[in-house]
Design a protein around this motif. Structure first.
Motif, PDB file in Angstrom:
ATOM      1  N   GLY A  99       0.575  -1.283  -0.076  1.00 33.99           N
ATOM      2  CA  GLY A  99      -0.107   0.040  -0.282  1.00 33.99           C
ATOM      3  C   GLY A  99       1.030   1.627  -0.231  1.00 33.99           C
ATOM      4  O   GLY A  99       0.173   2.290  -0.564  1.00 33.99           O
ATOM      5  N   ALA A 100       1.979   0.981   0.295  1.00 36.35           N
ATOM      6  CA  ALA A 100       3.195   2.588   0.129  1.00 36.35           C
ATOM      7  C   ALA A 100       3.418   3.185  -1.670  1.00 36.35           C
ATOM      8  O   ALA A 100       2.951   2.283  -2.612  1.00 36.35           O
ATOM      9  CB  ALA A 100       4.166   2.238   0.673  1.00 36.35           C
ATOM     10  N   SER A 101       3.289   4.257  -1.199  1.00 38.68           N
ATOM     11  CA  SER A 101       3.656   4.811  -2.762  1.00 38.68           C
ATOM     12  C   SER A 101       5.266   4.958  -3.215  1.00 38.68           C
ATOM     13  O   SER A 101       5.300   4.850  -4.464  1.00 38.68           O
ATOM     14  CB  SER A 101       2.869   6.531  -2.543  1.00 38.68           C
ATOM     15  OG  SER A 101       1.672   6.497  -2.205  1.00 38.68           O
ATOM     16  N   TRP A 102       5.741   4.662  -2.661  1.00 36.22           N
ATOM     17  CA  TRP A 102       7.514   3.810  -2.518  1.00 36.22           C
ATOM     18  C   TRP A 102       8.095   3.996  -1.496  1.00 36.22           C
ATOM     19  O   TRP A 102       7.500   3.189  -1.711  1.00 36.22           O
ATOM     20  CB  TRP A 102       7.907   5.978  -2.740  1.00 36.22           C
ATOM     21  CG  TRP A 102       8.450   6.498  -1.490  1.00 36.22           C
ATOM     22  CD1 TRP A 102       8.487   6.940  -0.455  1.00 36.22           C
ATOM     23  CD2 TRP A 102       7.353   7.845  -1.947  1.00 36.22           C
ATOM     24  NE1 TRP A 102       7.762   7.468   0.223  1.00 36.22           N
ATOM     25  CE2 TRP A 102       6.895   8.513  -0.541  1.00 36.22           C
ATOM     26  CE3 TRP A 102       6.254   8.498  -2.660  1.00 36.22           C
ATOM     27  CZ2 TRP A 102       5.934   9.840  -0.371  1.00 36.22           C
ATOM     28  CZ3 TRP A 102       5.744   9.490  -2.702  1.00 36.22           C
ATOM     29  CH2 TRP A 102       5.795  10.504  -1.665  1.00 36.22           C
ATOM     30  N   ALA A 103       9.412   3.067  -2.220  1.00 36.27           N
ATOM     31  CA  ALA A 103      10.204   2.145  -1.267  1.00 36.27           C
ATOM     32  C   ALA A 103      10.644   2.667  -0.558  1.00 36.27           C
ATOM     33  O   ALA A 103      10.541   4.184  -0.327  1.00 36.27           O
ATOM     34  CB  ALA A 103      11.227   1.971  -2.231  1.00 36.27           C
ATOM     35  N   ARG A 104      11.283   2.527   0.807  1.00 35.91           N
ATOM     36  CA  ARG A 104      12.206   3.142   1.725  1.00 35.91           C
ATOM     37  C   ARG A 104      13.496   1.919   2.312  1.00 35.91           C
ATOM     38  O   ARG A 104      13.467   0.818   2.229  1.00 35.91           O
ATOM     39  CB  ARG A 104      11.075   3.335   2.827  1.00 35.91           C
ATOM     40  CG  ARG A 104      10.873   2.276   3.743  1.00 35.91           C
ATOM     41  CD  ARG A 104       9.684   2.661   4.989  1.00 35.91           C
ATOM     42  NE  ARG A 104       9.071   1.542   5.230  1.00 35.91           N
ATOM     43  CZ  ARG A 104       8.562   1.808   6.363  1.00 35.91           C
ATOM     44  NH1 ARG A 104       7.891   2.719   6.135  1.00 35.91           N
ATOM     45  NH2 ARG A 104       8.417   0.925   6.791  1.00 35.91           N
ATOM     46  N   LEU A 105      14.140   3.411   2.444  1.00 41.17           N
ATOM     47  CA  LEU A 105      15.492   2.564   3.253  1.00 41.17           C
ATOM     48  C   LEU A 105      15.386   2.409   4.950  1.00 41.17           C
ATOM     49  O   LEU A 105      14.465   3.363   5.108  1.00 41.17           O
ATOM     50  CB  LEU A 105      16.747   3.155   3.080  1.00 41.17           C
ATOM     51  CG  LEU A 105      17.242   3.251   1.842  1.00 41.17           C
ATOM     52  CD1 LEU A 105      18.263   4.257   1.935  1.00 41.17           C
ATOM     53  CD2 LEU A 105      17.458   2.287   0.712  1.00 41.17           C
ATOM     54  N   GLN A 119       8.226   4.128  -7.324  1.00 36.18           N
ATOM     55  CA  GLN A 119       7.047   4.893  -6.949  1.00 36.18           C
ATOM     56  C   GLN A 119       6.460   3.882  -7.685  1.00 36.18           C
ATOM     57  O   GLN A 119       6.567   3.041  -8.571  1.00 36.18           O
ATOM     58  CB  GLN A 119       6.553   5.795  -7.443  1.00 36.18           C
ATOM     59  CG  GLN A 119       7.765   7.307  -7.076  1.00 36.18           C
ATOM     60  CD  GLN A 119       7.039   8.098  -7.364  1.00 36.18           C
ATOM     61  OE1 GLN A 119       6.397   8.486  -8.324  1.00 36.18           O
ATOM     62  NE2 GLN A 119       7.591   9.656  -6.986  1.00 36.18           N
ATOM     63  N   ALA A 120       5.698   3.062  -6.703  1.00 39.14           N
ATOM     64  CA  ALA A 120       4.896   2.201  -7.126  1.00 39.14           C
ATOM     65  C   ALA A 120       3.942   2.076  -8.179  1.00 39.14           C
ATOM     66  O   ALA A 120       3.576   1.015  -8.906  1.00 39.14           O
ATOM     67  CB  ALA A 120       3.503   1.630  -5.623  1.00 39.14           C
ATOM     68  N   ILE A 121       3.688   3.792  -8.643  1.00 41.82           N
ATOM     69  CA  ILE A 121       2.366   3.975  -9.895  1.00 41.82           C
ATOM     70  C   ILE A 121       3.973   2.967 -10.910  1.00 41.82           C
ATOM     71  O   ILE A 121       2.980   2.412 -12.188  1.00 41.82           O
ATOM     72  CB  ILE A 121       2.528   4.962  -9.999  1.00 41.82           C
ATOM     73  CG1 ILE A 121       1.068   5.355 -11.321  1.00 41.82           C
ATOM     74  CG2 ILE A 121       3.164   5.386 -10.648  1.00 41.82           C
ATOM     75  CD1 ILE A 121       0.602   6.770 -11.188  1.00 41.82           C
ATOM     76  N   GLY A 123       5.129   0.486 -11.852  1.00 43.91           N
ATOM     77  CA  GLY A 123       5.145  -1.216 -11.712  1.00 43.91           C
ATOM     78  C   GLY A 123       6.004  -2.076 -11.798  1.00 43.91           C
ATOM     79  O   GLY A 123       7.213  -2.200 -10.353  1.00 43.91           O
ATOM     80  N   ASP A 124       6.126  -2.702 -12.669  1.00 39.53           N
ATOM     81  CA  ASP A 124       7.582  -4.070 -13.124  1.00 39.53           C
ATOM     82  C   ASP A 124       8.842  -2.655 -13.488  1.00 39.53           C
ATOM     83  O   ASP A 124      10.001  -3.852 -12.472  1.00 39.53           O
ATOM     84  CB  ASP A 124       7.715  -4.319 -14.069  1.00 39.53           C
ATOM     85  CG  ASP A 124       6.626  -4.981 -14.732  1.00 39.53           C
ATOM     86  OD1 ASP A 124       6.195  -5.376 -13.341  1.00 39.53           O
ATOM     87  OD2 ASP A 124       6.164  -5.513 -15.545  1.00 39.53           O
ATOM     88  N   ARG A 125       8.745  -1.286 -13.598  1.00 40.72           N
ATOM     89  CA  ARG A 125      10.499  -1.129 -13.402  1.00 40.72           C
ATOM     90  C   ARG A 125      10.773  -0.305 -11.898  1.00 40.72           C
ATOM     91  O   ARG A 125      11.702  -0.319 -11.684  1.00 40.72           O
ATOM     92  CB  ARG A 125      10.098  -0.003 -13.861  1.00 40.72           C
ATOM     93  CG  ARG A 125      11.178   1.373 -14.571  1.00 40.72           C
ATOM     94  CD  ARG A 125      10.488   2.261 -14.661  1.00 40.72           C
ATOM     95  NE  ARG A 125      11.817   3.127 -15.911  1.00 40.72           N
ATOM     96  CZ  ARG A 125      12.403   4.553 -15.199  1.00 40.72           C
ATOM     97  NH1 ARG A 125      12.377   4.290 -14.260  1.00 40.72           N
ATOM     98  NH2 ARG A 125      13.694   4.929 -15.943  1.00 40.72           N
ATOM     99  N   ALA A 126      10.155  -0.252 -11.169  1.00 40.84           N
ATOM    100  CA  ALA A 126      10.283  -0.364  -9.548  1.00 40.84           C
ATOM    101  C   ALA A 126      10.623  -1.090  -8.727  1.00 40.84           C
ATOM    102  O   ALA A 126      11.376  -1.711  -7.793  1.00 40.84           O
ATOM    103  CB  ALA A 126       8.741   0.387  -8.836  1.00 40.84           C
ATOM    104  N   VAL A 127      10.003  -2.392  -9.309  1.00 40.21           N
ATOM    105  CA  VAL A 127      10.386  -3.654  -8.841  1.00 40.21           C
ATOM    106  C   VAL A 127      11.970  -4.516  -9.454  1.00 40.21           C
ATOM    107  O   VAL A 127      12.623  -4.923  -8.790  1.00 40.21           O
ATOM    108  CB  VAL A 127       9.425  -5.211  -9.755  1.00 40.21           C
ATOM    109  CG1 VAL A 127       9.913  -6.356  -9.215  1.00 40.21           C
ATOM    110  CG2 VAL A 127       8.253  -4.640  -8.739  1.00 40.21           C
TER     111      VAL A 127
END
Length: 146
Positions: A99-105, A119-121, A123-127
């Motif tokens: 449910g987060a909008s972006w990653a975190r350290l 950012q979650a939006i 998708g695959d690029r964020a993964v």
């Protein structure tokens, strides 16, 4: 190996909004002199309207600033207000909570740093970016521990 990432979809949306802001405020500035309101608008008012559009466009484009860059020594996180470098030994993990909008350290003592560039939006690029960051983190922490 190095990893660099910036948000992708936000850049397109922010650029579109920036263009709309400048265009709308420029049209309003041009039409400002011909309003039948009884108020006389001067050239300075028109320039100010265009200036407001430019400022709003800059605000929209500011959302494209986040960036993350990582190498074997650590990770540099640039969010909206600043940029900070973290060595891998100060990072416990890299997470992307549900449910987060972006990653975190994840840092020691239950602290964390948002990584707005992933950012979650996206998708695959964020993964893919998270996987590469985790690979670098794993390589750096195994080397230090071993």
């Amino acid at each position: 190996m190095t990893v660099t990432s910036r948000p992708r979809k936000v850049r397109f949306v922010a650029a579109a909004f920036a263009v709309v802001f400048v265009a709308v405020f420029t049209v309003v500035a041009v039409l400002l002199r011909d309003t039948p309101t009884g108020v006389y608008f001067q050239v300075s008012d028109q320039v100010a309207m265009v200036g407001i559009g430019v400022l709003l466009a800059c605000g929209a484009l500011w959302l494209t600033r986040p960036r993350v860059a990582a190498d074997a020594d650590g990770v540099t996180v640039r969010n909206l207000l600043g940029s900070t470098r973290y060595p891998w030994d100060h990072i416990r993990s890299i997470s992307f909570p549900d449910g987060a909008s972006w990653a975190r350290l994840e840092l020691p003592d239950d602290e964390y740093v948002p990584v707005m560039a992933v950012q979650a939006i996206d998708g695959d690029r964020a993964v893919a970016t998270i996987r590469e960051l985790r690979k670098l983190h794993r390589a750096a922490t195994v080397t230090e521990a071993g």
